[in-house]
Design a protein around this motif. Structure first.
Motif, PDB file in Angstrom:
ATOM      1  N   HIS A  22     -20.100 -22.835   3.456  1.00 58.15           N
ATOM      2  CA  HIS A  22     -19.269 -23.878   4.040  1.00 58.15           C
ATOM      3  C   HIS A  22     -17.823 -23.763   3.589  1.00 58.15           C
ATOM      4  CE1 HIS A  22     -18.699 -26.773   0.613  1.00 58.15           C
ATOM      5  NE2 HIS A  22     -19.578 -25.942   0.132  1.00 58.15           N
ATOM      6  N   GLY A  24     -15.533 -26.683   3.592  1.00 61.42           N
ATOM      7  CA  GLY A  24     -15.432 -28.119   3.873  1.00 61.42           C
ATOM      8  C   GLY A  24     -16.728 -28.611   4.477  1.00 61.42           C
ATOM      9  N   VAL A  25     -17.028 -29.902   4.285  1.00 58.04           N
ATOM     10  CA  VAL A  25     -18.300 -30.450   4.764  1.00 58.04           C
ATOM     11  C   VAL A  25     -18.387 -30.484   6.285  1.00 58.04           C
ATOM     12  CG1 VAL A  25     -18.829 -31.879   2.756  1.00 58.04           C
ATOM     13  CG2 VAL A  25     -17.361 -32.812   4.551  1.00 58.04           C
ATOM     14  N   ASP A  26     -17.248 -30.339   6.963  1.00 51.04           N
ATOM     15  CA  ASP A  26     -17.264 -30.363   8.431  1.00 51.04           C
ATOM     16  C   ASP A  26     -17.369 -28.964   9.009  1.00 51.04           C
ATOM     17  OD1 ASP A  26     -14.842 -29.607   7.498  1.00 51.04           O
ATOM     18  OD2 ASP A  26     -13.665 -30.790   8.917  1.00 51.04           O
ATOM     19  N   ASN A  27     -17.622 -27.995   8.134  1.00 54.76           N
ATOM     20  CA  ASN A  27     -17.672 -26.624   8.627  1.00 54.76           C
ATOM     21  C   ASN A  27     -18.671 -25.848   7.793  1.00 54.76           C
ATOM     22  OD1 ASN A  27     -17.213 -24.113   9.674  1.00 54.76           O
ATOM     23  ND2 ASN A  27     -15.113 -23.921   8.914  1.00 54.76           N
ATOM     24  N   SER A 188     -24.512 -28.822  -1.113  1.00 54.39           N
ATOM     25  CA  SER A 188     -23.906 -27.561  -0.687  1.00 54.39           C
ATOM     26  C   SER A 188     -24.855 -26.381  -0.846  1.00 54.39           C
ATOM     27  CB  SER A 188     -22.607 -27.320  -1.457  1.00 54.39           C
ATOM     28  OG  SER A 188     -22.887 -26.943  -2.781  1.00 54.39           O
TER      29      SER A 188
END
Lengths: 243, 243
Positions: A22, A24-27, A188
């Motif tokens: 990842h 970032g958490v949006d990717n 993660s």
């Protein structure tokens, strides 16, 4: 992030990696972080940690060098595991030299490290861990395992269970419990988990499995462990206080 | 480094801290990181993490403000835990303003954070965690515990065991097991462990103990836990492989 473990035992090697990458958490995405090289005289496994771009470039370079006929040592011709890990180290440094200046312009660090385990005919199985700078260390009788990535959550169970004479079957369970603890405490790190078991002098992985989300064996193990730990907990003696 | 834990339960609060401080492995020392403020209408405990100079300055400032008669809220006069944690936050920011410029000249960061738990008459027990920047968060029904310092090794056991209705006695054991796991895996966290247990509406810590190296209760707990975990491990079902 990532979680990878390699354990060197009297009977062989157990290695496992998660599959989450990842930025970032949006990717986030799923990539296999395990690479296997098997041929009649060798079985070698690499587990990748770091920036995906860097580790993919190193692995691809190792594969391409393996196909080239320029005569330098490569994954198929290296005489010892040490010689092969030196090839890995050279690749890490080559890719680092190429990528680092552009990354650093944007305050990013080049990061590609590997756990490398396996056996080449003529010597015993060996386990190494390389760093982003290309230097590397080898497991020995004092330290039989390496972890990379989100290593802390899952370290206590390995510290408690693994000894040089732990069986391969027990080491497999210990590594899976270590992943289970890590995944419960940290988003993660995520399934699927790729796991291999190598038995001395086989020159072939004798077990290889991808544990997908909902894998019944993993779920049974995870549930048995949770219930067992809670029941041990229930039986602990109460603390007797002085005050 | 440091390891501190605070747990908020239906029945009260359990808090614990280790005692190791270090600036490099060749310069370590023992300091109590727990500060207790008790009077008939309140019981408040602070656990310190960060640079010792910063956390000591904050605690001393809190004590001195508690003795002053200038009328501002202090540890003895704050009407709510929120108001007191705001006083802590102000102290952290005051010390930060004073120390940060000198620290940053030597590439050091100002770092002082606290777990603050307790009860002031008129409200239920509450648990907070402050950051080096002075902002802070409060535990609630979703998250009942805070950890600071070397938090990862000891998080899985807390994640597995603690629920809002866990008894104080079980929470004490869980926190001690969490310390045991952390100390086995990380040299920078060390005994003695200071531990307190606060039961709702007592306005007085009903249990307080320092577990020194070799404490027989801690050793019994640690041994029972290790043996229990290994025996659960032995009973786990073997992984059945597809290959």
């Amino acid at each position: 992030m990532t979680y990878c473990v390699g354990v060197l035992l009297k009977d062989g090697i157990v290695m496992a990696s998660d599959s989450r990458t990842h930025a970032g958490v949006d990717n986030f995405a799923q990539f296999c972080k395990m690479s296997v090289f098997e041929r009649e005289d060798r079985a070698i496994v690499l587990l990748s940690s770091g920036n995906l771009a860097g580790t993919q470039a190193v692995i691809t370079t190792l594969k391409q060098r393996g196909e080239s006929t320029d005569g330098g040592p490569n994954v198929w011709t290296a005489r010892t595991m040490f010689d092969f890990v030196t090839v890995v180290s050279d690749s890490v440094r080559d890719i680092g030299r190429r990528d680092r200046p552009s990354l650093e312009k944007n305050d990013l660090k080049f990061d590609a490290s590997f756990i490398v385990g396996g056996q080449i005919k003529g010597e015993a199985p060996r386990l190494f861990r390389t760093y982003a700078e290309g230097n590397f260390v080898e497991a020995g009788s004092g330290t039989q395992f390496f972890q990379t990535g989100e290593a802390k959550y899952g370290k206590p169970i390995i510290d408690r269970v693994i000894t040089p004479t732990t069986s391969l079957a027990d080491a497999v369970k210990c590594v899976l419990v270590s992943f289970d603890s890590t995944m419960r405490s940290n988003l993660s790190v995520a399934m699927p988990i790729d796991l291999v078991q190598y038995e001395n002098d086989q020159f072939k992985l004798n077990r290889r499995h991808r544990f997908e989300v909902g894998d019944p064996h993993f779920e049974t193990l995870s549930r048995s462990w949770s219930e067992g730990v809670r029941s041990v907990f229930k039986q602990l003696p109460d603390v007797r206080w002085n005050k």
